[in-house]
Structures are given as structure tokens and as C-alpha cells.
Design a protein around this motif. Structure first.
Motif, PDB file in Angstrom:
ATOM      1  N   CYS B  31     -34.142  -2.194 -55.843  1.00 13.69           N
ATOM      2  CA  CYS B  31     -32.937  -1.862 -55.088  1.00 13.69           C
ATOM      3  C   CYS B  31     -33.254  -1.486 -53.648  1.00 13.69           C
ATOM      4  CB  CYS B  31     -32.168  -0.741 -55.769  1.00 13.69           C
ATOM      5  SG  CYS B  31     -33.055   0.817 -55.766  1.00 13.69           S
ATOM      6  N   CYS B  36     -35.274   5.886 -55.616  1.00 14.51           N
ATOM      7  CA  CYS B  36     -35.046   5.295 -56.932  1.00 14.51           C
ATOM      8  C   CYS B  36     -36.236   5.496 -57.865  1.00 14.51           C
ATOM      9  CB  CYS B  36     -34.777   3.811 -56.775  1.00 14.51           C
ATOM     10  SG  CYS B  36     -34.606   2.982 -58.339  1.00 14.51           S
ATOM     11  N   CYS B  39     -36.106   1.442 -60.769  1.00 16.39           N
ATOM     12  CA  CYS B  39     -36.680   0.119 -60.528  1.00 16.39           C
ATOM     13  C   CYS B  39     -38.184   0.175 -60.738  1.00 16.39           C
ATOM     14  CB  CYS B  39     -36.361  -0.353 -59.119  1.00 16.39           C
ATOM     15  SG  CYS B  39     -34.623  -0.714 -58.885  1.00 16.39           S
ATOM     16  N   HIS B 159     -26.345   2.840 -59.984  1.00 16.68           N
ATOM     17  CA  HIS B 159     -27.799   2.818 -60.059  1.00 16.68           C
ATOM     18  C   HIS B 159     -28.416   4.041 -59.373  1.00 16.68           C
ATOM     19  CE1 HIS B 159     -31.731   0.869 -60.296  1.00 16.68           C
ATOM     20  NE2 HIS B 159     -31.937   1.208 -59.044  1.00 16.68           N
TER      21      HIS B 159
HETATM   22 ZN    ZN Z   1     -33.602   1.117 -57.926  1.00 19.61          ZN
END
Ligand code: ZN
Lengths: 273, 945
Positions: B31, B36, B39, B159
Motif C-alpha cells: 500500500c 502499515c 502488507c 486497510h
Molecule cells: Zn499496507
């Protein structure tokens, strides 16, 4: 002809979403055609090839009579493309006999001669018929793979898998790619990629048995497109052999499954990587 | 995961083909956010910040990323280029839409993306398992793409919904419908204007907002008829009711223009505001011819849009159009009206703000420097600053109810009249890129100090033992060729080296006694300069001496000097003479143009070239071998790549082009034979006049004007007969010898390197289409560079003539119906001396079209006659200062002006001491500039072919 499209801007992905060293999805079906001694159907993406094998049998026609070599078997290959096979949607004028098909037939013959134990078939002939049903790049290599499978299905002893794979140098090594990997050549190109200006190497190799070493004997190599500088060759070779090894693993798996099941031919889905 | 894309494609022949393509979907696409943790596959491309680093907005309270829609990029690219905007997600759907809609904006966007500081992340949503969507039955591609963008935004919000670090992803779109749909699906969305105005200190950004979408509110009267819809245009063109062409606005009259229809010789005339119907110069438009009884003809009045106040008044418009008196139309020409715009060709324009009475007003009128472009209405909150500046403005839209197109401020260039600012204007108006090189480019430069490496030695021929030298003009810093010649038992062995491989003026220059990498062209020649053998190789050389033309000449002439270097030079010189003779015998032309022959020294403004006619032999020695190298290389690359070679041709001019030359010569009693280059060269050589030493030169200047432009092309695009270079009289030619300053030479170098197996090709090098496009671009750039050079000379001349009135001797170059074209040799300056301009004057000139003369009383003016003119500068229009030529000699009572001395005295008196001091300072500044620009002198003087 499809207009050459720009191949870029996908953060290191190819137009169809693959990374440089990824193959298309391979589907294999062996023994699809009861009347032949051996047959195999392979799909590499949208490239779809059917191969039938007849023989070994007594030499027929001019090939049999004219040859003086009786200590070894003869391989007869015929490569043809269905008129509806082009993925661009256009129609091909005639299925075989054109220069490209003749060239392919000859190269296929070289590849097959390299793996069949011909010395155990004196005064015999093996016929290999390749029908390219749908063409979307790398079709020659796919037909080599299918022919190997058809030979196995026919029970003809082979020394090793003959595996075909293409590597294509598609564009400038661009600074933006994630690991600069597209610039060094992509495996198993589809038609769109083959049409972009660049070089496509079609390689047939006999990969080593153990899949750890990415090496193998190259039996046929053919280039198309622009000229290739010697300095680029080694890295392309390394990449394509890597691809051959991967295809071999997939085919080998399919063959073992087929031989153990034996009963009814089934369709295998061998996923990517 | 795999899905298949099936689409139908129509060929030119009308056949429909079904195309099937595979489309792989993945789960390993990152992403792009540093925050994050979901991922898996890490790449070095994760650039979106994890802490709250985006600029503070009063409308978005949480940390946020922007995900932008296609319309924002296409319309608001000027704002996106501001560093303030960062942490932006560009989805592939948007990127591809931009690419198809505007290659220019796409390029600018790519520049932003490649700058890591800007943190623009490209998310390949079309190949992501969770963000790819199929088109629904009945859904248009546009709607599908809008939905894909919303799906991606939604995905990001879900997400990045982490426990401790919630980052909001906001959809930035000016499409009200898309925003509405997004809000329905609870996706945060905001318009560009709302976003910008919510930022701190947004005033300067707000000026740059595109005015495209705010015109929807229709107020006031409509000035223009509606444009037809795209499908109506398409049908109209198909049935032949409408014609498609490029609109060209008139320079003289802002209410007139022409449409040039492709493949049709006669253009369509357009007159009046509603017929022009918002077409801007360069746009591709659809026109409808008017019935013949409504045809008109270009009016001979000059009409500038000088309206000072901005009154949107219909009456006023009518009044202007009524000025075209229908009775005095002599020749009616086919006239039409613009009914629709097929493609806008808007760019950014340089100009100034029109003086406004109300400074606090936000709405202002912008006056472009280019007269063909209409005034543009912009909004700015910085009028007091900008009114003294040259600024850049972009057009956004032109609604029916607005007399002028709407645009927005892009940036300011600097103070009006300032030399730097005006130079910037010249560069921009001629589309000359002059920003600094990107870090990516600079990082690929070799590291200093630089040395020849073992790899170089292995791959190149070592020619360091040879006595090579270079010969150039004094003060030359970019020495790009060096020469050498040695005796072989039977023949000469000649070398011509061209620098290659390394950038920067130091490494690229073949400095004295320094090792350099070169590309060598080696000839074996016999005593009569016939080539026996040609070879090319990459090499290493070490120049023994970097000489000037004079130094080299002295060495050659000094019989006492017998060292190898001098011997080599002498041989070269002898061979060059033979080569030159062969070339001239073949019909090569020696032409002159004032730009080249009369270079003006910036410091003293004295002509440096007028007496430089005694060019030294060494000048032509270098030139001959340069030509020979170019020709040899051209032959080689065509032989190897018949389809892809980059060549240069100079087409033979059509006979009609020579008409003015023939007439001018005939009036002086000479015959010009123009059947071939050779005959023309011979005719020119014979023309000399005792009483006019410049006659021959002026004739050659006229001859130059008859010539076609030499152009680059790709060999595969033309038949070999058309490769001909008319000026050089050789069947094939290219540019190889100056890779430092011409891109064509770089391409030729690469091709040649592939020919001899020295380098690898890359796919684009042998791509005919791309090379063709490159050649078109090089020709365009070359042309624009020439125009810019002329504009720059004009600017410098204007600077020079500020507060000055001067009498100069000149010659008549052309006699026109209402004017004399005067060439002032001292400055290489051309100007127009208008006759019969003052209608009240009783002095009249009579034009004789037969022998191209103007007569007034006893005085007759013919081409090439000497005159004395008074030159002064008219500065009444800040954007269009112009030189005024007035006649001094011969004296015509009531028309000629007295000699300037008296007047200029008066001016000096008027000027205070302060003013003089200031001017002195300026002169000094110019001098220092001049010293800095010393290296450029060579460039200007370089032989042009
Ligand atoms: Zn991500």
C-alpha cells in the motif's frame, strides 16, 4: 499487428500484472487424443497448443526412402497454426507451409532429436504434429513443452525434458522500477510484449535434474527483433535458464500426477510459483 | 488470481476483432505506507509517511493521505507541483487516464512522482486482488473508473485503520457526482478548492486554482454561440458539412484568423467575435463555411484589443465588428465560422497584468506577450506585487458568458524590463526547457577526479602516443574535435577525434595534455585527398596542444618549425584545401546571413565579423575534416541501419523561392542562374560592384532567404534520392562532430557505436517510429532555438538603444509596397522604414512593382542602395518595445529627420548625473556577463550546416 504499447508505470509490474521472472499460468492435460500414440495439450496463458505423436513406425514417404541413416530413428515434425489462432483476432491465411511454420518445424525437430533415444529405434520414424490453437506469445517454446509431454504420453524413452522458454528485453532499464528487474529481461512474454521493440530469445534447454542448480544444456536458441550485444547475453541466459527450470518443475509435477492417477485424464491447475 | 480482459478492437478497414488478454491479480502489492503492518512484501518504494506530516488542514483533523482523481491532475497540476502537497496516492487507473488524456500533464506528473521528497505513491490498483473491479453491464468506462477510484479509497481507509495509528485517506476530486457517490459510501471526499482554502496560508495557492469548474453558474449575457457536441462534430466532419483544421489567429487583428484544413491549400477566413467563437491560436477546430454572399476579406486595419477597462458589453463588441466596412472588400475569400473545438492547444503564457483601478479587486485581466493570444481573466490576491512583474498564466476554460477565457496564475518571472526576466520570457515563449537537471541525471555523471580506467584501456584503442592537437577559436572551452595526420609509406593516415561518453564541460573538452575518451574516425587517403579506407573506433587520446586558428596558422606558415605536430598540421591543411576544392567544384554553396556574418561584440557593440572576411586557412581546415567525418559517419550508419539512421538533409528550394533574388540581381544588371546549386554558386561568385563593397554579401544574404530549412530525418522514412544536402552538395550528411551541444550527434554516436560493436543497442535506438518522433522534436527545438536567438538579439539591441538615438549607415535589402527593409551592417540589424505612413503629409512615395523601386520627387530608392537611418526605441508598449527607423540621408524635405547629434545632446543634458552613473554600472555588469559568457562565442560562430 497490435500497436506496440508502452510498457511502464506499473511499479515494476508488466502489462498483465506479472513481475519480470513470473511465468503465466500453465495448464497441462496429457493423453487427450485417443487415436494417437501420445498426445498432450498445454496452455501457457492464452497460448494453447495441442501435440500428437505417432510412432515409432516404419518410415513412410520420401523421408523414409531418401535417408541413408538407418542406424537411428527419424523424427518428423510438423508445426501448424490454426487460422483462428492469432490473439490479435486476425485470421491467418494458411495453417502451415509458410516460412515461419517450416522454420519452427525444423527447430522443433532439433529439440526433439536432442532428447529422444533415437539409437534404439533404427529404421523407424516418429511423427510429431503440433497444432497451435491459440497464439499469445512464446508459442514455439510452449509447443516444445507440449511435445515433450506428448512423447512421454506415447511412452517413448527420453533423456531429459526439453523445456522451452523465452526471455525478452523489453525496454530501457528504467530507474523507477522497484529492483530494476524489468530492464534485464522478462520471461515467457505474451504477444504484446513480443511486439514491443526489443529482443526476444527463444531457448530450449535440457535443465538439470536437481532443481537447485539453475543450469542446463541449451539445445536451441533463437533470437527475434533487434540485435543483441554480447554483454547482455549472459544475464539473459541466466534468467531464461531459471525460467526453464521453473517450467520443468511444473511439468514434472504434472507428469507424476498423471502417471499415478492414470485412470482418467484430468485437468491440472498448477498455480504460479 | 487471474482474470481475462476481453475487448473489441476496430481496425482501419472497419473489421472488428476480438482481443483476449490475460490480467493477473496479486496479493503482494504494497500500500506504500510506512505505518502499515499488514502488507507483507517490503520494497524500498514505501514512501508515504507514518507520522502526521501532511500540511495542516482545518477540514481534515486526523493524519491523512490524499488519493486524487484524474480531473484534479489534469486541471490542477500547477497546484500539485507545489511542494506543500505531499503524501499522495495515485492509483493506476488515474495514471492511465491521465496518460491518455494529456501527454504533457502526464510528463509533469511523472516528474513529481519520481521526486522522492514529494511522496507520491503509485498504487497498482488494477492488479490488486482486493481493488480490481469488473465493469458492470451497462456501465460506461468512465463510471467504472470512477468506481475503481472509490473502491481503492475505501480499501485504503479500511486497510490503514490500525489500532494506534489511524490514517484517513481522502478522495480529492472536483467531480461533484463522484464526490456525492463517495459520501454515500462513507468515503471521505473533498474538492480541490475546499481543500486548498482549508490550508494555512492558502492565499498563494488559491491564486493557482484552476477556474474550470466554477463557471457553471451562468451570469450575464452570453457572448458566444454554443459549441456543438463531440458527436455532432464527428457526424458533421464525416458528412463534409464541417471541416477540421488548425486555427491561426491574426497577429494584426484580434478579431480575425484563419483555419488551415489539412491537405487543403486555401485556408478558411474567420472574422468577428462570434465566428471566432472562443478559438485560441493553435486549437484544432471544426468550421462551417458561410454561404458565399456572406464571405468577407481580411481588413487591412490593425486592430489590437486595447480596451483598458473590462466591460463585458455587447454593444461594444458590435461596434468593433461594425468597423469592418463591407463596401471596401475587394477580394472576398472563403469565410467560415467556428462551430466547435476538437482539441485545445492551450499552454502557459507569459505576459503582464492590465493596469487596474481597483487594486483590492481579486479579478484581473492578463495581457499575454504573444499578440495572437486573447487576454485572460484571472483571480489573484497579489495584484500589488504582480502588477510590476512578468507572470505566467494558464487558460482553464472559456465559458459562453465570458468575453475572455478564464485562467489562473502560475508563477511570476520577475520585474518587467529586467534583463533576466526578459530572457526568461524569451526562453518560455519559445518552449525552451531550461530548468536544472534532475538529481537522477546528475548522479549518473562520473565522479571527479576522473581517470582512464583499465576497462577503458581494454575496450578502446590507445592512441595516446599520437601527436594530436585541436584548433578552435580563442577562448573556446568546449573543444569537441581534435585532429592528427601522419604519413604512411604510400598514403596519409588521418584521424579525426570526437569527444564522447562524458558530460560536463571539463570532461567533454579535449583539453591540452590531458587524457580523454574519444570516438575516432580514421581515414587513409592518397595525396589527392581520395579516401582509400575509413575506420571508426572508440579510443583514448592525449592532445598535445589546444591551439587557436591564429596559432595554428602561424605554425604552418613558419617554415623553420619541423616538429611532428607542425608536419601533421601542414599535411592536414594541404589535404583540406583539396577537399574544399572538390566540394566547391561539386556545387557547395557559400552563403551569408547577417546573423552569422555580422556578429556583434556584446561589450563594445562593434561588429567583429565585418572585417573578419579574411578567414584563415586553418578555419576551413577544421571545417573540411568536420564535414568529412559527418559524411563518412552518415554513410556508415546508413549502410548498417538502412531503416533507422539519423541523417540531415537540406532540400533543394523550389524555383519560385529564388524569384526575389533573381529580380534584385537583375535590377543591378546581373543574371542569377538557379537551376542547380553549382550554377547558383557560380553566379553568386560573379556578382561584384565597384561602388558597393557589400553588394556580394547582401546578395548572399538574399540567397540565404531563398533556402529551405535543413532538417533531421530517419533514413527509413525517405527514398535515398531525398537524402541530398543541397547546401553542401553531398548525397548524404549527418551530425556527428558536436555531441556536447547537439542531441542528434549523441544519437549518431550511439548508432555508430552499435555499428562497430562497441556498445549494446537498447530497444528504442532501433525503433523507427520513436526515432522519427525524436527527429521531429530535434527539428522543432532547432527551429525554436533559432527564433529564440533572434529574439535574444532583438532584446539586447533594444537594451542597447534605450535612451539613445543614433544615426547609422545601412543598405536597402528589400523595397516593399509601403516600406523599405533596411540592413544596418554595423549591428547586423534589420528594420523597416515605413513610407506614406502619415496620411496628412504631402510627401508621397510611388512604388514601382516592375523594378522594385520607390520614388519621391527626384529621389529613387532601389534594392542595395545605401541610406543613413536614425534608430530609436519606442517603449510605449512594455511588452512590445520596437526599434523605429527614420530616414536621414538622402534628405527628403518633409520626410527625413535631421541628424541625431543635436537631439542626443539634448537628451544628455536632460539626464541627471545619477542616471549616467546608473548606466555606467549597467555597462560594467554587461561586461562581466560578457566575460562569463565567453565560451558561448564559439557556439554562435560555429559553422552551421
Ligand atoms: Zn499496507
Amino acid at each position: 499487428m497490435i500497436e506496440a504499447e508502452n510498457i511502464e508505470d506499473q511499479n515494476g509490474l508488466r502489462p498483465d500484472g506479472r513481475r519480470a521472472l513470473e511465468l503465466r499460468q500453465i495448464r497441462v492435460k496429457m493423453g487427450v487424443f485417443g487415436q494417437a500414440d501420445g498426445s498432450a495439450y498445454i496452455e501457457q496463458g492464452n497460448t494453447k497448443i495441442l501435440v500428437t505423436v505417432y510412432g515409432p513406425h516404419q518410415p513412410r514417404g520420401s523421408t523414409g526412402r531418401s535417408t541413408s541413416n538407418i542406424t537411428k530413428g527419424i523424427v518428423n515434425c510438423q508445426y501448424s497454426m490454426a487460422v483462428f489462432s492469432l490473439s490479435s483476432g486476425e485470421r491467418k491465411r494458411k495453417p502451415r507451409g509458410d516460412r515461419k511454420s517450416q522454420e519452427r518445424s525444423l527447430q522443433l525437430k532439433h529439440a526433439m532429436e536432442a532428447i529422444i533415444h533415437l539409437e534404439i529405434y533404427p529404421r523407424s520414424q516418429i511423427d510429431i504434429y503440433v497444432e497451435a490453437l491459440q497464439v499469445d506469445g512464446s508459442e514455439y517454446c510452449a509447443s516444445v513443452n507440449a511435445a515433450t509431454l506428448a512423447l512421454i504420453d506415447a511412452g517413448i524413452p527420453i533423456k531429459n525434458y526439453a523445456i522451452g522458454c523465452t526471455v525478452t528485453l523489453i525496454n530501457n532499464p528504467s530507474l523507477e522500477d522497484e529492483d530494476n528487474t524489468l530492464g534485464k529481461g522478462v520471461l515467457d512474454a505474451n504477444y504484446v510484449e513480443e511486439c514491443t521493440p526489443g529482443v526476444t530469445l527463444s531457448v530450449v534447454s535440457l535443465p538439470n535434474n536437481d532443481s537447485t542448480s539453475k543450469d542446463g544444456l541449451i539445445v536451441v536458441a533463437q533470437g527475434a527483433g533487434q540485435r543483441l550485444h554480447l554483454s547482455q547475453f549472459e544475464s539473459l541466459k541466466a534468467r531464461v535458464l531459471c525460467g526453464c527450470q521453473d517450467i520443468r518443475t511444473i511439468l514434472d509435477y504434472a507428469v507424476r500426477e498423471y502417471l499415478t492417477e492414470q485412470s482418467l485424464p484430468s485437468l491440472f491447475h498448477v498455480a504460479l510459483n | 488470481m487471474l482474470t481475462t480482459k476481453i475487448f473489441f478492437r476496430k481496425t482501419k478497414g472497419g473489421n472488428v476483432f476480438k482481443t483476449v488478454r490475460e490480467h493477473y491479480l496479486r496479493n503482494d502489492i504494497h500500500c506504500g505506507s510506512k505505518a502499515c503492518e499488514k502488507c507483507m512484501c517490503k520494497t524500498r518504494n514505501i514512501i508515504l509517511d507514518d507520522e502526521d506530516s501532511s500540511v495542516k488542514s482545518s477540514k481534515i483533523t486526523e493524519p491523512y493521505y490524499l488519493l486524487i482523481d484524474t480531473n484534479i491532475i489534469l486541471d490542477q497540476i500547477d497546484i500539485l507541483e507545489e511542494d506543500v502537497i505531499c503524501n499522495v496516492i495515485i492509483v493506476q487507473t488515474v495514471l492511465e487516464e491521465v496518460k491518455h488524456r494529456s501527454s504533457m500533464v502526464y510528463k509533469r506528473l511523472k516528474n513529481i512522482i519520481t521526486n522522492p521528497q514529494r511522496k507520491f505513491y503509485v498504487f497498482v490498483n488494477e492488479h490488486h486482488k482486493e481493488t480490481y473491479i469488473e465493469r458492470n453491464p451497462g456501465e460506461s468506462t468512465n463510471d467504472r473508473n470512477d468506481r475503481a477510484i472509490r473502491v481503492a479509497t475505501k480499501w485504503y481507509n479500511a486497510h490503514l485503520h490500525l489500532d494506534d495509528n489511524k490514517i484517513k485517506t481522502v478522495l480529492l476530486t472536483d467531480d461533484a457526482r463522484n464526490r456525492e457517490l463517495a459520501e454515500k459510501e462513507e468515503i471521505p471526499a473533498i474538492s480541490m478548492e475546499d481543500y486548498i482554502l482549508s490550508l494555512e496560508n492558502s492565499a498563494f495557492l488559491a491564486d493557482k486554482l484552476c477556474k474550470k469548474n466554477y463557471s457553471a453558474v451562468c451570469e450575464g449575457p452570453e457572448f458566444f454561440p454554443c459549441h456543438l457536441t463531440p458527436s455532432e462534430l464527428h457526424d458533421g466532419i464525416k458528412t463534409g458539412k464541417l471541416q477540421q483544421g488548425t486555427f491561426q489567429a491574426s497577429k494584426e487583428n484580434f478579431l480575425e484568423g484563419f483555419v488551415n484544413v489539412d491537405g487543403v491549400e486555401k485556408s478558411i477566413f474567420i472574422q468577428g467575435r462570434s465566428s471566432l467563437n472562443r478559438a485560441v491560436d493553435g486549437d484544432t477546430v471544426a468550421v462551417e463555411l458561410l454561404p458565399e454572399d456572406q464571405w468577407s476579406s481580411p481588413s487591412d486595419i490593425v486592430l489590437q484589443d486595447e480596451e483598458e477597462t473590462d466591460v463585458d458589453n455587447v454593444l461594444e463588441v458590435k461596434k468593433v465588428i461594425d468597423k469592418f466596412d463591407p463596401s471596401n472588400k475587394m477580394q472576398k475569400t472563403q469565410t467560415g465560422k467556428v462551430v466547435g473545438i476538437i482539441r485545445r492547444n492551450w499552454r502557459q503564457y507569459c505576459g503582464i497584468l492590465q493596469t487596474s483601478n481597483i487594486e483590492t479587486n481579486v479579478r484581473h485581466i492578463f495581457v499575454p506577450a504573444e499578440r495572437k493570444i486573447p487576454k485572460i481573466r484571472i483571480e489573484t490576491r497579489q495584484y500589488t506585487v504582480l502588477c510590476k512583474q512578468r507572470i505566467i498564466v494558464a487558460i482553464d476554460s472559456w465559458p459562453r458568458n465570458s468575453r475572455y477565457p478564464l485562467g489562473h496564475f502560475v508563477r511570476a518571472l520577475g520585474e518587467i524590463g529586467n534583463k533576466t526576466t526578459e530572457n526568461e520570457v524569451i526562453l518560455l515563449e519559445h518552449d525552451i526547457p531550461h530548468s536544472r537537471f534532475s538529481d537522477a541525471v546528475l548522479s549518473s555523471l562520473p565522479k571527479m577526479p576522473w581517470n582512464v580506467t583499465d576497462v577503458d584501456l581494454a575496450q578502446r584503442e590507445d592512441l595516446r602516443h599520437l601527436d594530436i592537437c585541436s584548433v578552435d577559436p580563442p577562448g573556446c572551452t568546449d573543444i569537441d574535435d581534435a585532429l592528427h595526420c601522419r604519413d604512411l609509406p604510400n598514403d596519409f593516415h588521418l584521424l579525426h577525434h570526437v569527444i564522447t561518453d562524458l558530460l560536463s564541460s571539463n570532461l567533454c573538452s579535449l583539453l591540452e595534455k590531458v587524457e580523454r575518451l574519444t570516438f575516432s574516425c580514421i581515414w587513409e587517403m592518397d595525396k589527392d585527398a581520395n579516401i582509400i579506407n575509413t575506420k571508426f573506433c572508440k579510443s583514448i587520446i592525449c592532445s598535445r596542444a589546444a591551439m587557436t586558428y591564429d596559432e595554428a596558422q602561424l605554425k604552418i606558415d613558419d617554415a623553420t618549425q619541423q616538429d611532428p605536430l607542425v608536419k601533421s598540421l601542414r599535411n592536414l591543411n594541404n589535404l583540406a584545401k583539396k577537399l574544399k576544392k572538390k566540394r566547391l567544384d561539386n556545387g557547395a554553396l557559400v552563403l551569408a546571413s547577417p546573423e552569422i556574418r555580422f556578429q556583434v561584440d556584446c561589450e563594445t557593440h562593434d561588429p567583429i565579423e565585418v572585417e573578419a572576411k579574411k578567414l584563415r586557412e586553418t578555419n576551413s581546415m577544421v571545417e573540411e575534416f568536420m564535414l568529412l567525418a559527418n559524411i563518412s559517419v552518415a554513410k556508415k550508419i546508413v549502410e548498417e541501419f538502412p531503416e533507422y539512421a539519423v541523417l540531415r538533409r537540406h532540400p533543394e528550394p523550389p524555383p519560385a523561392n529564388f524569384e526575389p533574388l533573381i529580380k534584385a540581381a537583375k535590377n543591378q544588371g546581373f543574371t542569377m542562374n538557379v537551376n542547380s546549386g553549382k550554377e547558383l554558386a557560380a553566379s553568386l561568385d560573379e556578382c561584384h560592384k565597384e561602388n558597393n563593397p557589400y553588394f556580394n554579401i547582401m546578395l548572399r544574404i538574399l540567397a540565404t532567404r531563398c533556402m529551405m530549412q535543413a532538417v533531421y530525418f530517419i533514413s527509413g522514412m525517405l527514398q535515398p534520392n531525398d537524402y541530398y544536402h543541397y547546401g553542401l552538395a553531398c548525397p548524404i550528411y549527418t551530425h556527428f562532430t558536436s555531441p556536447i551541444r547537439r542531441y542528434a550527434d549523441v544519437m549518431v554516436h550511439r548508432l555508430l557505436a552499435v555499428c562497430i560493436g562497441a556498445d549494446a543497442t537498447y530497444p528504442d535506438l532501433l525503433d523507427k517510429k520513436k526515432n522519427h518522433a525524436l527527429c521531429q522534436n530535434m527539428n522543432y527545438r532547432h527551429r525554436m532555438a533559432q527564433y529564440a536567438a533572434r529574439a535574444s538579439v532583438a532584446l539586447n539591441t533594444h537594451l542597447f538603444f534605450r535612451e539613445k538615438i543614433q544615426d547609422e549607415e545601412g543598405y536597402i535589402l528589400f523595397v516593399r509596397k509601403n516600406a523599405l527593409q533596411i540592413l544596418v551592417l554595423k549591428y547586423g540589424l534589420e528594420g523597416t522604414l515605413y513610407l506614406n505612413k502619415d496620411k496628412n503629409s504631402d510627401v508621397t512615395f510611388t512604388y514601382n512593382a516592375e523594378n522594385h523601386s520607390q520614388t519621391c520627387g527626384n529621389t529613387v530608392f532601389r534594392t542595395f542602395d545605401p541610406v543613413t537611418v536614425q534608430i530609436s526605441l519606442n517603449r510605449s508598449n512594455v511588452q512590445h518595445e520596437k526599434l523605429i527607423f527614420k530616414l536621414v540621408k538622402p534628405f527628403i524635405p518633409g520626410f527625413s529627420v535631421p541628424a541625431a547629434n543635436a537631439q542626443s545632446c539634448r537628451i544628455t543634458v536632460e539626464e541627471g548625473t545619477k542616471e549616467t552613473a546608473k548606466r555606467k554600472m549597467e555597462t560594467e555588469k554587461q561586461q562581466s556577463n560578457n566575460a562569463k559568457g565567453g565560451g558561448n562565442k564559439k557556439r554562435q560562430k560555429k559553422r552551421k550546416h
